[in-house]
Write an enzyme that holds these catalytic residues in place. Structure first.
Site, PDB file in Angstrom:
ATOM      1  N   LYS A 110      11.867 -16.197  -5.045  1.00  0.00           N
ATOM      2  CA  LYS A 110      12.552 -16.512  -3.339  1.00  0.00           C
ATOM      3  C   LYS A 110      11.766 -17.530  -2.975  1.00  0.00           C
ATOM      4  O   LYS A 110      12.309 -17.923  -1.875  1.00  0.00           O
ATOM      5  CB  LYS A 110      12.169 -14.236  -2.312  1.00  0.00           C
ATOM      6  N   HIS A 168      22.077 -16.990 -16.169  1.00  0.00           N
ATOM      7  CA  HIS A 168      21.949 -15.202 -16.745  1.00  0.00           C
ATOM      8  C   HIS A 168      22.659 -14.492 -15.833  1.00  0.00           C
ATOM      9  O   HIS A 168      22.794 -14.276 -14.324  1.00  0.00           O
ATOM     10  CB  HIS A 168      20.145 -15.474 -16.716  1.00  0.00           C
ATOM     11  N   PRO A 213       5.550 -15.230  -5.984  1.00  0.00           N
ATOM     12  CA  PRO A 213       6.682 -15.480  -6.650  1.00  0.00           C
ATOM     13  C   PRO A 213       7.029 -14.625  -7.551  1.00  0.00           C
ATOM     14  O   PRO A 213       8.432 -14.601  -8.368  1.00  0.00           O
ATOM     15  CB  PRO A 213       6.388 -16.473  -7.615  1.00  0.00           C
ATOM     16  N   TYR A 230      18.140 -10.299  -6.183  1.00  0.00           N
ATOM     17  CA  TYR A 230      17.519 -10.566  -6.978  1.00  0.00           C
ATOM     18  C   TYR A 230      18.464 -11.883  -6.698  1.00  0.00           C
ATOM     19  O   TYR A 230      17.642 -13.232  -6.690  1.00  0.00           O
ATOM     20  CB  TYR A 230      17.002 -10.129  -8.463  1.00  0.00           C
ATOM     21  N   TYR A 268       9.979  -9.413 -16.765  1.00  0.00           N
ATOM     22  CA  TYR A 268       9.421  -8.390 -15.823  1.00  0.00           C
ATOM     23  C   TYR A 268       7.913  -7.652 -16.713  1.00  0.00           C
ATOM     24  O   TYR A 268       9.331  -6.514 -17.164  1.00  0.00           O
ATOM     25  CB  TYR A 268       9.349  -8.682 -14.864  1.00  0.00           C
TER      26      TYR A 268
HETATM   27  P1  FAS Z   1       6.428 -28.266  -0.628  1.00  0.00           P
HETATM   28  O1  FAS Z   1       5.144 -27.497  -0.541  1.00  0.00           O
HETATM   29  O2  FAS Z   1       7.148 -27.844  -2.391  1.00  0.00           O
HETATM   30  O3  FAS Z   1       6.835 -29.509  -0.071  1.00  0.00           O
HETATM   31  C1  FAS Z   1       6.197 -29.818   0.932  1.00  0.00           C
HETATM   32  C2  FAS Z   1       5.848 -31.592   0.381  1.00  0.00           C
HETATM   33  O4  FAS Z   1       5.189 -31.632   1.813  1.00  0.00           O
HETATM   34  C3  FAS Z   1       4.620 -31.791  -0.059  1.00  0.00           C
HETATM   35  O5  FAS Z   1       5.676 -32.505  -1.286  1.00  0.00           O
HETATM   36  C4  FAS Z   1       4.217 -32.224  -0.071  1.00  0.00           C
HETATM   37  O6  FAS Z   1       2.269 -33.127  -0.757  1.00  0.00           O
HETATM   38  C5  FAS Z   1       3.980 -32.637   1.758  1.00  0.00           C
HETATM   39  N1  FAS Z   1       3.667 -32.864   2.140  1.00  0.00           N
HETATM   40  C6  FAS Z   1       2.684 -31.852   2.690  1.00  0.00           C
HETATM   41  N2  FAS Z   1       1.862 -32.507   3.950  1.00  0.00           N
HETATM   42  C7  FAS Z   1       2.199 -33.290   4.338  1.00  0.00           C
HETATM   43  C8  FAS Z   1       1.869 -34.077   5.703  1.00  0.00           C
HETATM   44  N3  FAS Z   1       0.913 -34.294   6.405  1.00  0.00           N
HETATM   45  N4  FAS Z   1       2.600 -35.165   5.734  1.00  0.00           N
HETATM   46  C9  FAS Z   1       3.861 -35.663   4.813  1.00  0.00           C
HETATM   47  N5  FAS Z   1       3.524 -34.703   4.052  1.00  0.00           N
HETATM   48  C10 FAS Z   1       3.171 -33.522   3.730  1.00  0.00           C
HETATM   49  N6  FAS Z   1       8.194 -20.202  -5.947  1.00  0.00           N
HETATM   50  C11 FAS Z   1       8.980 -19.524  -7.080  1.00  0.00           C
HETATM   51  O7  FAS Z   1      10.699 -19.072  -6.271  1.00  0.00           O
HETATM   52  N7  FAS Z   1       8.962 -19.129  -7.920  1.00  0.00           N
HETATM   53  C12 FAS Z   1       7.867 -19.411  -8.338  1.00  0.00           C
HETATM   54  O8  FAS Z   1       6.640 -19.586  -9.838  1.00  0.00           O
HETATM   55  C13 FAS Z   1       6.767 -20.725  -7.788  1.00  0.00           C
HETATM   56  N8  FAS Z   1       5.447 -20.426  -8.692  1.00  0.00           N
HETATM   57  C14 FAS Z   1       5.083 -21.791  -7.123  1.00  0.00           C
HETATM   58  C15 FAS Z   1       3.867 -22.287  -7.490  1.00  0.00           C
HETATM   59  C16 FAS Z   1       2.723 -23.054  -6.746  1.00  0.00           C
HETATM   60  C17 FAS Z   1       1.582 -23.778  -7.480  1.00  0.00           C
HETATM   61  C18 FAS Z   1       3.373 -23.110  -5.288  1.00  0.00           C
HETATM   62  C19 FAS Z   1       1.843 -23.831  -4.129  1.00  0.00           C
HETATM   63  C20 FAS Z   1       4.233 -22.600  -4.852  1.00  0.00           C
HETATM   64  C21 FAS Z   1       5.112 -21.693  -6.198  1.00  0.00           C
HETATM   65  N9  FAS Z   1       6.526 -21.707  -5.517  1.00  0.00           N
HETATM   66  C22 FAS Z   1       7.527 -20.583  -6.419  1.00  0.00           C
HETATM   67  C23 FAS Z   1       7.292 -21.781  -4.283  1.00  0.00           C
HETATM   68  C24 FAS Z   1       7.696 -23.189  -4.154  1.00  0.00           C
HETATM   69  O9  FAS Z   1       8.400 -22.822  -5.456  1.00  0.00           O
HETATM   70  C25 FAS Z   1       8.033 -23.148  -3.053  1.00  0.00           C
HETATM   71  O10 FAS Z   1       8.903 -22.428  -2.799  1.00  0.00           O
HETATM   72  C26 FAS Z   1       8.992 -24.193  -2.790  1.00  0.00           C
HETATM   73  O11 FAS Z   1       8.262 -25.753  -3.267  1.00  0.00           O
HETATM   74  C27 FAS Z   1       9.304 -25.384  -0.991  1.00  0.00           C
HETATM   75  O12 FAS Z   1       9.536 -25.798  -1.248  1.00  0.00           O
HETATM   76  P2  FAS Z   1       8.617 -26.861   0.150  1.00  0.00           P
HETATM   77  O13 FAS Z   1       9.817 -25.678   1.217  1.00  0.00           O
HETATM   78  O14 FAS Z   1       9.483 -28.232  -0.054  1.00  0.00           O
HETATM   79  O15 FAS Z   1       7.405 -27.179   0.032  1.00  0.00           O
HETATM   80  C1  PHB Z   2       9.282 -18.802 -13.557  1.00  0.00           C
HETATM   81  O1  PHB Z   2      10.111 -19.403 -14.252  1.00  0.00           O
HETATM   82  O2  PHB Z   2       8.571 -19.932 -13.368  1.00  0.00           O
HETATM   83  C2  PHB Z   2       9.604 -18.222 -12.502  1.00  0.00           C
HETATM   84  C3  PHB Z   2      10.724 -17.030 -12.964  1.00  0.00           C
HETATM   85  C4  PHB Z   2      10.717 -16.098 -11.964  1.00  0.00           C
HETATM   86  C5  PHB Z   2      10.012 -15.785 -11.367  1.00  0.00           C
HETATM   87  C6  PHB Z   2       8.912 -16.235 -10.684  1.00  0.00           C
HETATM   88  C7  PHB Z   2       8.838 -17.856 -11.297  1.00  0.00           C
HETATM   89  O3  PHB Z   2       9.970 -14.853 -10.619  1.00  0.00           O
END
Ligand code: FAS
Ligand code: PHB
Length: 387
Positions: free
Chosen positions: A295, A72, A291, A382, A199
Protein backbone atom coordinates in the site's frame (compact mmCIF):
# COMPACT_ATOMS: atom_id res chain seq x y z
CA UNK A 1 12.72 32.56 -8.09
CA UNK A 2 8.95 32.16 -7.86
CA UNK A 3 6.56 29.32 -8.67
CA UNK A 4 3.01 28.29 -7.84
CA UNK A 5 3.72 24.99 -6.01
CA UNK A 6 7.10 24.16 -4.45
CA UNK A 7 7.48 20.37 -4.12
CA UNK A 8 9.93 19.01 -1.56
CA UNK A 9 11.16 15.55 -2.59
CA UNK A 10 11.79 13.97 -6.00
CA UNK A 11 10.50 10.49 -5.23
CA UNK A 12 7.30 9.05 -6.74
CA UNK A 13 4.97 11.40 -4.79
CA UNK A 14 6.78 14.59 -5.72
CA UNK A 15 7.38 13.65 -9.34
CA UNK A 16 3.82 12.43 -9.96
CA UNK A 17 2.37 15.58 -8.39
CA UNK A 18 4.73 17.78 -10.39
CA UNK A 19 3.89 16.02 -13.65
CA UNK A 20 0.12 16.22 -13.13
CA UNK A 21 0.18 19.86 -11.94
CA UNK A 22 2.27 20.92 -14.93
CA UNK A 23 -0.12 19.13 -17.29
CA UNK A 24 -2.91 21.16 -15.61
CA UNK A 25 -0.98 24.36 -16.32
CA UNK A 26 0.23 24.87 -12.75
CA UNK A 27 3.91 25.69 -12.37
CA UNK A 28 6.10 23.70 -9.96
CA UNK A 29 9.69 23.39 -8.80
CA UNK A 30 10.84 20.06 -7.31
CA UNK A 31 13.65 20.18 -4.73
CA UNK A 32 15.36 16.80 -4.19
CA UNK A 33 18.12 16.27 -1.64
CA UNK A 34 19.84 13.43 -3.51
CA UNK A 35 21.15 12.95 -7.03
CA UNK A 36 18.87 11.43 -9.66
CA UNK A 37 21.06 8.32 -9.81
CA UNK A 38 20.76 7.89 -6.03
CA UNK A 39 16.96 8.15 -6.17
CA UNK A 40 16.84 5.68 -9.06
CA UNK A 41 19.08 3.28 -7.16
CA UNK A 42 16.40 2.56 -4.57
CA UNK A 43 14.60 -0.82 -4.81
CA UNK A 44 11.17 -0.55 -3.19
CA UNK A 45 7.59 -1.32 -4.12
CA UNK A 46 6.43 -3.62 -6.88
CA UNK A 47 2.61 -3.70 -6.98
CA UNK A 48 0.53 -0.85 -8.46
CA UNK A 49 -3.19 -0.38 -7.81
CA UNK A 50 -5.46 0.61 -10.70
CA UNK A 51 -5.63 4.16 -9.31
CA UNK A 52 -1.89 4.65 -9.65
CA UNK A 53 -1.83 2.96 -13.07
CA UNK A 54 -4.48 5.42 -14.29
CA UNK A 55 -2.68 8.42 -12.79
CA UNK A 56 0.57 7.43 -14.55
CA UNK A 57 -1.28 7.15 -17.87
CA UNK A 58 -2.98 10.53 -17.20
CA UNK A 59 0.45 11.98 -16.44
CA UNK A 60 1.80 10.76 -19.79
CA UNK A 61 4.20 8.41 -17.95
CA UNK A 62 2.44 5.08 -18.40
CA UNK A 63 3.56 3.85 -21.84
CA UNK A 64 6.52 1.71 -20.69
CA UNK A 65 4.46 0.37 -17.77
CA UNK A 66 1.77 -0.74 -20.23
CA UNK A 67 4.46 -2.40 -22.39
CA UNK A 68 6.60 -3.99 -19.72
CA UNK A 69 4.33 -4.27 -16.66
CA UNK A 70 2.36 -7.43 -15.90
CA UNK A 71 -1.31 -7.44 -14.91
CA UNK A 72 -2.07 -9.98 -12.16
CA UNK A 73 -5.53 -11.46 -11.58
CA UNK A 74 -4.74 -12.90 -8.16
CA UNK A 75 -2.17 -13.97 -5.57
CA UNK A 76 -1.48 -17.01 -3.38
CA UNK A 77 -1.57 -17.37 0.39
CA UNK A 78 0.36 -20.23 1.99
CA UNK A 79 0.38 -21.55 5.53
CA UNK A 80 3.01 -24.00 6.77
CA UNK A 81 3.32 -25.54 3.32
CA UNK A 82 -0.32 -25.44 2.10
CA UNK A 83 -1.28 -22.87 -0.55
CA UNK A 84 -4.55 -21.44 -1.91
CA UNK A 85 -5.31 -18.69 -4.42
CA UNK A 86 -7.21 -15.42 -4.03
CA UNK A 87 -8.76 -14.61 -7.42
CA UNK A 88 -9.07 -10.81 -7.60
CA UNK A 89 -11.04 -10.87 -10.88
CA UNK A 90 -13.55 -13.38 -9.51
CA UNK A 91 -13.80 -11.61 -6.14
CA UNK A 92 -14.02 -7.97 -7.18
CA UNK A 93 -13.41 -7.72 -10.93
CA UNK A 94 -10.07 -5.90 -10.50
CA UNK A 95 -6.37 -6.56 -11.11
CA UNK A 96 -3.02 -5.16 -9.97
CA UNK A 97 -0.05 -4.15 -12.14
CA UNK A 98 3.34 -5.62 -11.22
CA UNK A 99 5.92 -2.97 -12.21
CA UNK A 100 8.75 -1.80 -9.96
CA UNK A 101 8.69 1.57 -8.20
CA UNK A 102 12.17 2.19 -9.54
CA UNK A 103 10.76 2.02 -13.08
CA UNK A 104 7.79 4.23 -12.13
CA UNK A 105 10.25 6.82 -10.81
CA UNK A 106 12.41 6.54 -13.94
CA UNK A 107 9.37 7.02 -16.18
CA UNK A 108 8.30 10.07 -14.17
CA UNK A 109 11.76 11.63 -14.42
CA UNK A 110 11.72 11.06 -18.19
CA UNK A 111 8.25 12.63 -18.44
CA UNK A 112 9.36 15.61 -16.35
CA UNK A 113 12.38 16.07 -18.65
CA UNK A 114 10.16 15.90 -21.72
CA UNK A 115 7.91 18.56 -20.21
CA UNK A 116 10.85 20.78 -19.28
CA UNK A 117 9.79 20.71 -15.63
CA UNK A 118 12.20 22.10 -13.02
CA UNK A 119 13.70 19.39 -10.81
CA UNK A 120 16.63 20.55 -8.68
CA UNK A 121 18.87 17.76 -7.34
CA UNK A 122 21.34 17.79 -4.47
CA UNK A 123 19.41 20.62 -2.82
CA UNK A 124 20.87 20.75 0.69
CA UNK A 125 19.41 22.17 3.91
CA UNK A 126 15.99 22.75 2.42
CA UNK A 127 13.95 24.86 4.83
CA UNK A 128 10.30 25.99 4.76
CA UNK A 129 9.31 29.50 5.79
CA UNK A 130 6.15 31.54 6.53
CA UNK A 131 3.84 28.60 5.83
CA UNK A 132 0.79 30.42 7.24
CA UNK A 133 1.54 33.64 5.37
CA UNK A 134 3.54 34.09 2.16
CA UNK A 135 5.49 30.83 1.96
CA UNK A 136 8.97 30.46 0.63
CA UNK A 137 11.63 27.75 0.55
CA UNK A 138 15.40 28.14 0.94
CA UNK A 139 18.21 25.70 0.18
CA UNK A 140 21.89 25.51 -0.58
CA UNK A 141 23.83 23.84 -3.42
CA UNK A 142 27.19 24.16 -5.16
CA UNK A 143 26.09 27.50 -6.64
CA UNK A 144 25.28 28.95 -3.19
CA UNK A 145 22.14 29.91 -1.28
CA UNK A 146 18.73 30.03 -2.96
CA UNK A 147 15.19 31.21 -2.22
CA UNK A 148 11.95 30.15 -3.94
CA UNK A 149 8.74 32.08 -3.29
CA UNK A 150 5.54 30.12 -3.90
CA UNK A 151 1.79 29.94 -3.31
CA UNK A 152 1.90 26.45 -1.76
CA UNK A 153 4.41 23.83 -0.54
CA UNK A 154 3.86 20.09 -1.11
CA UNK A 155 5.86 18.05 1.42
CA UNK A 156 6.69 14.90 -0.58
CA UNK A 157 9.97 14.25 1.22
CA UNK A 158 9.28 10.88 2.78
CA UNK A 159 9.36 9.64 6.37
CA UNK A 160 12.75 11.18 7.14
CA UNK A 161 12.05 14.50 5.42
CA UNK A 162 11.64 17.94 6.99
CA UNK A 163 8.08 18.80 5.93
CA UNK A 164 6.21 16.91 8.63
CA UNK A 165 8.35 18.60 11.30
CA UNK A 166 7.37 22.00 9.87
CA UNK A 167 3.90 21.47 11.32
CA UNK A 168 4.00 22.60 14.98
CA UNK A 169 4.04 19.68 17.43
CA UNK A 170 1.10 21.33 19.22
CA UNK A 171 -0.97 20.88 16.05
CA UNK A 172 0.26 17.43 15.01
CA UNK A 173 -1.04 14.08 16.29
CA UNK A 174 1.13 11.08 15.43
CA UNK A 175 -0.08 7.47 15.49
CA UNK A 176 2.56 4.73 15.38
CA UNK A 177 3.00 1.00 15.73
CA UNK A 178 6.49 -0.49 15.31
CA UNK A 179 6.55 -4.22 14.48
CA UNK A 180 9.11 -6.47 16.25
CA UNK A 181 10.66 -7.69 12.96
CA UNK A 182 11.85 -6.49 9.55
CA UNK A 183 11.92 -7.76 5.98
CA UNK A 184 15.13 -8.95 4.39
CA UNK A 185 14.63 -8.48 0.65
CA UNK A 186 16.74 -9.60 -2.29
CA UNK A 187 16.62 -9.00 -6.01
CA UNK A 188 17.97 -11.79 -8.26
CA UNK A 189 18.21 -12.23 -12.03
CA UNK A 190 16.28 -15.48 -11.86
CA UNK A 191 12.86 -16.48 -13.22
CA UNK A 192 10.13 -15.94 -10.58
CA UNK A 193 9.15 -19.15 -8.80
CA UNK A 194 5.43 -18.55 -9.48
CA UNK A 195 3.44 -16.49 -12.01
CA UNK A 196 1.70 -14.59 -9.20
CA UNK A 197 2.81 -13.41 -5.76
CA UNK A 198 2.96 -15.87 -2.86
CA UNK A 199 2.46 -14.60 0.70
CA UNK A 200 3.59 -17.42 3.00
CA UNK A 201 2.95 -17.72 6.74
CA UNK A 202 5.21 -20.27 8.38
CA UNK A 203 6.29 -21.19 11.91
CA UNK A 204 9.81 -20.12 10.88
CA UNK A 205 8.47 -16.71 9.81
CA UNK A 206 6.81 -14.88 6.91
CA UNK A 207 8.11 -15.06 3.32
CA UNK A 208 6.99 -13.34 0.11
CA UNK A 209 7.71 -14.39 -3.47
CA UNK A 210 7.35 -11.42 -5.82
CA UNK A 211 8.92 -10.32 -9.07
CA UNK A 212 9.75 -7.40 -11.39
CA UNK A 213 9.65 -9.25 -14.73
CA UNK A 214 10.03 -12.82 -16.10
CA UNK A 215 13.80 -12.64 -15.53
CA UNK A 216 13.95 -10.66 -12.27
CA UNK A 217 12.67 -11.98 -8.94
CA UNK A 218 12.06 -10.08 -5.70
CA UNK A 219 11.92 -12.22 -2.57
CA UNK A 220 11.55 -11.36 1.14
CA UNK A 221 11.76 -13.15 4.47
CA UNK A 222 10.80 -11.85 7.92
CA UNK A 223 13.89 -11.40 10.11
CA UNK A 224 14.44 -10.25 13.72
CA UNK A 225 15.08 -6.51 14.14
CA UNK A 226 18.54 -7.38 15.44
CA UNK A 227 19.61 -8.95 12.11
CA UNK A 228 21.94 -7.08 9.78
CA UNK A 229 22.26 -7.62 6.02
CA UNK A 230 25.82 -8.88 6.48
CA UNK A 231 24.45 -11.67 8.69
CA UNK A 232 22.78 -13.18 5.64
CA UNK A 233 24.74 -14.84 2.84
CA UNK A 234 22.81 -15.55 -0.36
CA UNK A 235 22.98 -19.26 0.46
CA UNK A 236 21.50 -18.69 3.92
CA UNK A 237 18.71 -16.59 2.40
CA UNK A 238 17.81 -19.21 -0.22
CA UNK A 239 17.80 -22.01 2.36
CA UNK A 240 15.49 -20.05 4.69
CA UNK A 241 13.23 -18.91 1.85
CA UNK A 242 12.89 -22.51 0.64
CA UNK A 243 12.10 -23.70 4.20
CA UNK A 244 9.15 -21.27 4.44
CA UNK A 245 7.59 -21.95 1.04
CA UNK A 246 5.38 -24.98 0.15
CA UNK A 247 7.50 -27.98 -0.87
CA UNK A 248 6.50 -27.91 -4.56
CA UNK A 249 7.39 -24.21 -4.75
CA UNK A 250 10.72 -24.75 -2.96
CA UNK A 251 11.51 -27.64 -5.33
CA UNK A 252 11.21 -25.48 -8.45
CA UNK A 253 12.90 -22.36 -7.01
CA UNK A 254 15.75 -21.11 -9.23
CA UNK A 255 18.39 -19.38 -7.12
CA UNK A 256 21.17 -17.03 -8.13
CA UNK A 257 23.38 -14.24 -6.79
CA UNK A 258 21.57 -11.30 -5.16
CA UNK A 259 21.98 -8.02 -7.06
CA UNK A 260 20.39 -6.09 -4.18
CA UNK A 261 19.93 -7.10 -0.56
CA UNK A 262 18.49 -4.92 2.22
CA UNK A 263 16.52 -5.03 5.45
CA UNK A 264 13.50 -2.72 5.87
CA UNK A 265 11.92 -2.18 9.28
CA UNK A 266 8.13 -2.45 9.49
CA UNK A 267 6.00 0.25 11.02
CA UNK A 268 2.51 1.72 10.78
CA UNK A 269 2.52 5.50 11.08
CA UNK A 270 0.11 8.35 10.39
CA UNK A 271 0.39 12.06 11.16
CA UNK A 272 -2.70 14.27 11.36
CA UNK A 273 -3.49 16.78 9.94
CA UNK A 274 -1.83 16.60 6.51
CA UNK A 275 -2.16 20.35 6.00
CA UNK A 276 -0.74 23.34 7.86
CA UNK A 277 -1.44 26.73 6.26
CA UNK A 278 0.02 26.57 2.74
CA UNK A 279 1.85 23.23 3.39
CA UNK A 280 0.34 19.91 2.31
CA UNK A 281 1.95 16.56 3.24
CA UNK A 282 1.85 13.78 0.63
CA UNK A 283 3.03 10.15 0.64
CA UNK A 284 5.53 8.78 3.13
CA UNK A 285 5.97 12.27 4.61
CA UNK A 286 2.55 11.72 6.21
CA UNK A 287 2.21 7.94 6.58
CA UNK A 288 4.05 4.63 6.53
CA UNK A 289 2.51 1.18 6.16
CA UNK A 290 4.17 -2.23 6.56
CA UNK A 291 4.81 -3.43 2.95
CA UNK A 292 2.68 -6.57 3.50
CA UNK A 293 -0.35 -5.02 1.82
CA UNK A 294 1.65 -3.30 -0.96
CA UNK A 295 0.00 0.00 0.00
CA UNK A 296 2.90 2.43 0.57
CA UNK A 297 3.43 3.66 -2.95
CA UNK A 298 -0.28 3.35 -3.74
CA UNK A 299 -1.31 5.59 -0.83
CA UNK A 300 1.14 8.21 -2.09
CA UNK A 301 -0.78 8.09 -5.38
CA UNK A 302 -4.19 8.70 -3.81
CA UNK A 303 -2.75 11.61 -1.79
CA UNK A 304 -1.49 13.07 -5.09
CA UNK A 305 -4.93 12.59 -6.62
CA UNK A 306 -6.71 14.49 -3.84
CA UNK A 307 -4.09 17.26 -3.69
CA UNK A 308 -4.11 17.69 -7.48
CA UNK A 309 -7.91 18.04 -7.48
CA UNK A 310 -7.75 20.57 -4.66
CA UNK A 311 -5.02 22.71 -6.22
CA UNK A 312 -6.59 22.71 -9.69
CA UNK A 313 -9.90 23.81 -8.14
CA UNK A 314 -8.14 26.49 -6.09
CA UNK A 315 -6.57 28.08 -9.16
CA UNK A 316 -10.02 28.09 -10.72
CA UNK A 317 -11.35 30.03 -7.72
CA UNK A 318 -12.76 27.21 -5.55
CA UNK A 319 -10.85 26.65 -2.30
CA UNK A 320 -12.98 23.78 -1.00
CA UNK A 321 -10.71 21.05 -2.42
CA UNK A 322 -7.60 22.12 -0.55
CA UNK A 323 -9.66 22.72 2.59
CA UNK A 324 -10.94 19.12 2.38
CA UNK A 325 -7.59 17.58 1.36
CA UNK A 326 -6.43 16.31 4.74
CA UNK A 327 -9.78 14.79 5.68
CA UNK A 328 -10.28 13.12 2.26
CA UNK A 329 -6.74 11.69 2.17
CA UNK A 330 -6.86 10.45 5.78
CA UNK A 331 -10.15 8.61 5.24
CA UNK A 332 -8.50 6.40 2.59
CA UNK A 333 -5.19 6.24 4.49
CA UNK A 334 -6.80 4.76 7.61
CA UNK A 335 -8.54 2.08 5.54
CA UNK A 336 -5.17 1.09 4.04
CA UNK A 337 -3.61 1.24 7.53
CA UNK A 338 -6.19 -1.24 8.77
CA UNK A 339 -5.68 -3.60 5.87
CA UNK A 340 -1.87 -3.51 6.07
CA UNK A 341 -1.94 -4.02 9.85
CA UNK A 342 -4.44 -6.88 9.54
CA UNK A 343 -2.47 -8.74 6.84
CA UNK A 344 0.82 -8.19 8.72
CA UNK A 345 -0.71 -9.48 11.97
CA UNK A 346 -2.13 -12.56 10.24
CA UNK A 347 0.96 -13.54 8.25
CA UNK A 348 3.94 -12.92 10.56
CA UNK A 349 5.25 -14.77 13.61
CA UNK A 350 5.38 -12.41 16.60
CA UNK A 351 7.98 -13.07 19.30
CA UNK A 352 6.20 -14.06 22.53
CA UNK A 353 2.82 -14.63 20.86
CA UNK A 354 0.51 -16.81 22.95
CA UNK A 355 -0.83 -20.15 21.67
CA UNK A 356 -4.23 -18.47 21.50
CA UNK A 357 -2.87 -15.72 19.22
CA UNK A 358 -1.27 -18.35 17.01
CA UNK A 359 -4.62 -20.12 16.70
CA UNK A 360 -6.26 -16.83 15.76
CA UNK A 361 -3.77 -16.46 12.92
CA UNK A 362 -4.49 -19.99 11.70
CA UNK A 363 -8.24 -19.30 11.94
CA UNK A 364 -7.97 -16.06 9.91
CA UNK A 365 -6.20 -17.95 7.12
CA UNK A 366 -8.67 -20.85 7.33
CA UNK A 367 -11.55 -18.35 7.00
CA UNK A 368 -9.96 -16.90 3.84
CA UNK A 369 -9.51 -20.37 2.35
CA UNK A 370 -13.12 -21.32 3.12
CA UNK A 371 -15.06 -18.08 2.54
CA UNK A 372 -15.50 -16.33 -0.81
CA UNK A 373 -16.79 -13.34 1.15
CA UNK A 374 -13.57 -13.12 3.16
CA UNK A 375 -11.52 -13.40 -0.03
CA UNK A 376 -13.64 -10.65 -1.62
CA UNK A 377 -12.85 -8.31 1.28
CA UNK A 378 -9.13 -9.06 0.96
CA UNK A 379 -9.24 -8.63 -2.85
CA UNK A 380 -11.09 -5.29 -2.63
CA UNK A 381 -8.45 -3.91 -0.25
CA UNK A 382 -5.43 -5.42 -1.97
CA UNK A 383 -6.40 -4.18 -5.46
CA UNK A 384 -7.18 -0.75 -4.00
CA UNK A 385 -10.27 0.89 -2.55
CA UNK A 386 -11.83 3.56 -4.80
CA UNK A 387 -10.46 7.12 -4.55
P1 FAS B 1 10.06 8.59 -0.86
O1 FAS B 1 10.74 8.36 0.48
O2 FAS B 1 10.12 7.55 -1.90
O3 FAS B 1 10.70 9.90 -1.54
C1 FAS B 1 10.99 11.05 -0.76
C2 FAS B 1 12.09 11.81 -1.47
O4 FAS B 1 12.35 13.01 -0.73
C3 FAS B 1 13.39 11.03 -1.51
O5 FAS B 1 13.90 11.00 -2.83
C4 FAS B 1 14.31 11.81 -0.58
O6 FAS B 1 15.66 11.79 -1.01
C5 FAS B 1 13.74 13.20 -0.64
N1 FAS B 1 14.01 13.99 0.57
C6 FAS B 1 14.00 13.57 1.85
N2 FAS B 1 14.29 14.60 2.67
C7 FAS B 1 14.48 15.70 1.87
C8 FAS B 1 14.81 17.04 2.12
N3 FAS B 1 15.01 17.48 3.37
N4 FAS B 1 14.94 17.90 1.07
C9 FAS B 1 14.73 17.44 -0.20
N5 FAS B 1 14.42 16.18 -0.50
C10 FAS B 1 14.30 15.32 0.52
N6 FAS B 1 5.94 0.21 -0.50
C11 FAS B 1 5.30 -0.82 -1.07
O7 FAS B 1 4.15 -0.64 -1.48
N7 FAS B 1 5.91 -2.05 -1.20
C12 FAS B 1 7.21 -2.27 -0.77
O8 FAS B 1 7.74 -3.36 -0.89
C13 FAS B 1 7.93 -1.21 -0.18
N8 FAS B 1 9.23 -1.38 0.23
C14 FAS B 1 9.88 -0.31 0.84
C15 FAS B 1 11.22 -0.44 1.29
C16 FAS B 1 11.87 0.64 1.90
C17 FAS B 1 13.30 0.48 2.39
C18 FAS B 1 11.20 1.86 2.09
C19 FAS B 1 11.88 3.03 2.79
C20 FAS B 1 9.88 2.00 1.64
C21 FAS B 1 9.22 0.92 1.00
N9 FAS B 1 7.91 1.04 0.52
C22 FAS B 1 7.23 0.02 -0.07
C23 FAS B 1 7.22 2.26 0.63
C24 FAS B 1 7.69 3.13 -0.49
O9 FAS B 1 7.45 2.50 -1.72
C25 FAS B 1 7.01 4.45 -0.33
O10 FAS B 1 5.62 4.29 -0.10
C26 FAS B 1 7.22 5.37 -1.50
O11 FAS B 1 8.59 5.48 -1.72
C27 FAS B 1 6.56 6.69 -1.16
O12 FAS B 1 7.03 7.64 -2.04
P2 FAS B 1 7.33 9.12 -1.54
O13 FAS B 1 6.21 9.61 -0.70
O14 FAS B 1 7.71 9.87 -2.77
O15 FAS B 1 8.57 9.01 -0.54
C1 PHB C 1 7.57 -6.18 -4.07
O1 PHB C 1 7.51 -6.78 -5.16
O2 PHB C 1 8.57 -5.49 -3.73
C2 PHB C 1 6.42 -6.31 -3.11
C3 PHB C 1 5.23 -6.85 -3.55
C4 PHB C 1 4.17 -6.95 -2.66
C5 PHB C 1 4.32 -6.53 -1.36
C6 PHB C 1 5.52 -5.96 -0.91
C7 PHB C 1 6.58 -5.85 -1.80
O3 PHB C 1 3.28 -6.63 -0.48
Amino acid sequence: MRTQVAIIGGGPSGLLLSQLLNRAGIATVVLERKSRDYVLGRIRAGVLETGLVNLLREAGAGARMDREGHLHDGCHLAQNGRMFRVDFREACGKQVMVYGQTEVTRDLYDAQDAMGATVIHEAEDVALHDLTGSPYVTWRDAAGEHRLDCDFVAGCDGFHGISRQAIPASVRTEFEKVYPFGWLGILSRTPPVEDELIYAAHDRGFALASMRNPALSRYYIQVPLTDRVEDWSDEAFWAEFRARMPEDVAARLVTGPSIEKSIAPLRSFVTEPMRWGKLFLCGDAAHIVPPTGAKGLNLAASDVHYLLEGLVAHYRGDGRGIDAYSQRALARIWQAMRFSWSLTTMMHRFPGASDYERRMQDSELALLERSATARQLLAENYTGLPY
